[in-house]
Design an enzyme around this catalytic site. Sequence first.
Site, PDB file in Angstrom:
ATOM      1  CE  LYS A 205      -3.652   2.538   2.348  1.00  0.00           C
ATOM      2  NZ  LYS A 205      -4.691   2.599   3.419  1.00  0.00           N
ATOM      3  CE  LYS A 258      -6.207   1.894  -0.470  1.00  0.00           C
ATOM      4  NZ  LYS A 258      -6.795   1.903   0.536  1.00  0.00           N
TER       5      LYS A 258
HETATM    6  C1  PBG Z   1      -6.891   4.236   5.327  1.00  0.00           C
HETATM    7  C2  PBG Z   1      -7.578   3.795   4.000  1.00  0.00           C
HETATM    8  C3  PBG Z   1      -7.423   4.453   2.713  1.00  0.00           C
HETATM    9  C4  PBG Z   1      -8.140   3.909   1.715  1.00  0.00           C
HETATM   10  C5  PBG Z   1      -8.651   2.679   2.262  1.00  0.00           C
HETATM   11  N1  PBG Z   1      -8.286   2.689   3.482  1.00  0.00           N
HETATM   12  C6  PBG Z   1      -6.644   5.863   2.659  1.00  0.00           C
HETATM   13  C7  PBG Z   1      -5.523   6.294   3.386  1.00  0.00           C
HETATM   14  O1  PBG Z   1      -4.735   5.439   3.508  1.00  0.00           O
HETATM   15  O2  PBG Z   1      -5.467   7.065   3.724  1.00  0.00           O
HETATM   16  C8  PBG Z   1      -8.229   4.467   0.416  1.00  0.00           C
HETATM   17  C9  PBG Z   1      -9.261   3.851  -0.675  1.00  0.00           C
HETATM   18  C10 PBG Z   1      -9.607   4.763  -1.666  1.00  0.00           C
HETATM   19  O3  PBG Z   1      -8.590   5.934  -2.086  1.00  0.00           O
HETATM   20  O4  PBG Z   1     -10.351   4.124  -2.469  1.00  0.00           O
HETATM   21  N2  PBG Z   1      -6.943   2.978   6.230  1.00  0.00           N
END
Ligand code: PBG
Length: 335
Positions: A205, A258
């Site tokens: 991520k 991601k």
């Molecule tokens: C945070 C989380 C995020 C997303 C899913 N879970 C954003 C972040 O890390 O700030 C993003 C998902 C998206 O942008 O569609 N735990």
Amino acid sequence: MSNVQRITQLQLTRRPRRNRQSAAIRNMVQETRLAVTDFILPLFVLEGEGVRSEVVSMPGIHRYSLDLLLEEVAECVGLGLTTFALFPNLPESKKDKYATESYNPDGLYLRAVKAIKDRFPDVVVMTDVAMDPYSSDGHDGIVENGKILNDPTLEVLGNMALAQAKAGADIVGPSDMMDGRVGYIRQVLDAGGFHDVAIMAYSAKYASAFYGPFRDALDSAPRFGDKKTYQMNPANSREALIEAELDYAEGADFLMVKPALAYLDVIKLLKDNFDLPIAAYNVSGEYAMIKAAARNGWLDGERAMMESLMAIKRAGANVILTYFAKEAAQLLKSV
Ligand code: PBG
């Protein structure tokens, strides 16, 4: 002899265009096919009744109160969608430093998980394990003196995952990027008797600009700083292997990359190196870009959507989390 004549005298034994000459042939040689079962639809739940509020930066995506959320799930199930990733939007008053609301069994989120499973036992509910929607700091870990603490955060994540399993979650998705969380959550779940609850690890991520609209949806943007001490540097791909190796060793059932579109090489890398199912999260910003361009008439939104989803699958993701899931399901059903 003209140029054209000279070229037609060429003996081309290999003519790739032969396999593109009709729709039937193109279909026959098509290497990748999208199916409705590839998709996981993220859903946003908020408090209240009869509430349906559109996320401004995500046209077509809404936050639903629980009553309307169930109607939305019913509609999606009718289109063949089977799996939903649920996220909560909480009022500021429910947030604190330790995200305690995240494991309150009477809280909105866990009630929503339970309600979906009660009404649709065959639906797969994936829950989000991370502090940020419940954190007054807007971070995925406990904050102390401006630092995100790793090991103390694991305890909160364990509590959260266990509470979600008790509420009926089929898959828990740690999206926090703390070290050791997959193994810790696995232990907590097993100790609680939840051997069958799977873990979809957000393995690679990245600290991405493409999460902006999601943070609008949840009002979960970090209150200070950024997430670069825990989410990965977009410049790195070999490091994704380390994260994936750890998650594999710690018992993850799925490995996720991601965002998806800017990281197709990372999807391929994990696909080539691991035998677990590979998931990719086609994130909010990737959705917003296509919607914005389509609204302006700058590109064909439907085609751009299907091409993007196809690219993610072609790169190696057999599970795609996408806000396009419902629209794509409608389209797949109509052809
Ligand atoms: C945070 C989380 C995020 C997303 C899913 N879970 C954003 C972040 O890390 O700030 C993003 C998902 C998206 O942008 O569609 N735990």
